[in-house]
Design an enzyme around this catalytic site. Sequence first.
Site, mmCIF file in Angstrom:
data_model
loop_
_atom_site.group_PDB
_atom_site.id
_atom_site.type_symbol
_atom_site.label_atom_id
_atom_site.label_comp_id
_atom_site.label_asym_id
_atom_site.label_seq_id
_atom_site.Cartn_x
_atom_site.Cartn_y
_atom_site.Cartn_z
ATOM 1 N N GLY A 1 0.926 -1.345 0.022
ATOM 2 C CA GLY A 1 -0.099 -0.011 -0.187
ATOM 3 C C GLY A 1 0.816 1.250 0.126
ATOM 4 O O GLY A 1 1.404 1.535 -0.884
ATOM 5 N N GLU B 1 -3.977 7.776 -3.151
ATOM 6 C CA GLU B 1 -2.765 8.566 -3.979
ATOM 7 C C GLU B 1 -1.872 9.286 -2.885
ATOM 8 O O GLU B 1 -1.245 10.121 -2.884
ATOM 9 C CB GLU B 1 -3.365 9.803 -4.976
#
Length: 382
Positions: free
Chosen positions: A126, A361
């Site tokens: 991640g 993001e």
Amino acid sequence: MNELQLELKNQLEKYRLQKIEPHMEHDDETENFRMDIFNELGALGFTGMTLPEEFGGMGLSYEDFSIALCEIAKSSVSYAVTISVSSMVQAILNEFGNADQKKKYLPALTSGAEIGAFCLSESGAGSDAAALISTAKKSNQNGIDGYVLNGSKIWITSGGIAKTYIVMARTGASGGSGVSAFIVRDGTPGFSYGKKEKKMGWRISPTRELIFHNCFIPAENLLASEGEGFKIAMAALEKGRFTIGAIAVGCAERALDESVRYALTRQQFKQAIFDFQGLQFMMADMATEIECSRLLVLQSARDYDNQTPNAKLACMAKLKATDTAMKVTTDAVQILGGVGYTREYPVERFMRDAKVLQIVEGTNQIQRVVIARNLKKEYTTH
Ligand SMILES: Cc1cc2nc3c(=O)[nH]c(=O)nc-3n(C[C@H](O)[C@H](O)[C@H](O)COP(=O)(O)OP(=O)(O)OC[C@H]3O[C@@H](n4cnc5c(N)ncnc54)[C@H](O)[C@@H]3O)c2cc1C
């Protein structure tokens, strides 16, 4: 705003109020994405704003694009995010693709006929995206040189509705330098869709797992060269920061608009609740934080337009705007009281949609990591 920006904003405002807004409550409830809305936004030119006209884009600036995303987000964060991610795919193809790849894939994306998806995250990768383990092994099948993809990607925005996927996979050793980027089309044998996430917000934008099982990709679908994938992904994410910030500003603006309108009409203790100073101070702070966020986002966009990208400022823009969206939408629910907590008013949807802006993001912790890293560099290299 200059004349063109005002025109773009007004055109989008008209479109969103007529065509997007009426569906929002139902579509959020039923998790329904409307391809016709995306196609129409494309026909108006909003799905390929920053790409050169040669590839069907409008050749506009990132500042113009930020203004457009902000406007769309005032009705739907989900459609704004779909456009933002699809535009990120276009930017990757435009910057790193060869002439054939641009010609083949860009026109359908810029026109809004198709959607693009950006595929980096995995269950074990991640924030630490360079830890990804999906593999792309060199192979020759039926006389064609290529790669065989194996592994899975999670959290993919527009998974299942996109046609063109930019997939980061490992072709070399551990770390970022062993990652390459591939163009993978929907329907490629060995590529299938896994679980669709059931989310708190962004419910109109599908988020899905992608599964690759012995999926053969011809070598012509490799972007740039082997080992460039992580660099490509990071460059795209850096540019993505102010676009997420722009969406956050639109989300917060809508929440403030709903708050002021409600506070001016709702009466308690024989007066409009707007006239209680406690609420006035909240709304004054909301408006101030929104303007700070807008200025950071627009400055960051202008830096990219002027070819003077500033990674620290882009992180600040994403961080400030998304934290502001979370705070402002939460305060909006408070100002509306009980009805703010119900689906009768849209503020609870904007509060749910704001939360994930702090996560995607690059989480806001990661934005702070990058800002601090830049600060340290500035103070130790002079
Ligand atoms: C709705 C949605 C859409 C998404 N769309 C896409 C997409 O289209 N494509 C794609 O590739 N990915 C996508 N993502 C994935 C997203 O980018 C990741 O969720 C994000 O990068 C965080 O990774 P993680 O969820 O694994 O959290 P983790 O990395 O496990 O982080 C968990 C917590 O630890 C914190 N943390 C981690 N490292 C540090 C550190 N060094 N310092 C301080 N704190 C730290 C984080 O900030 C967070 O609070 C999407 C996610 C969501 C929820």
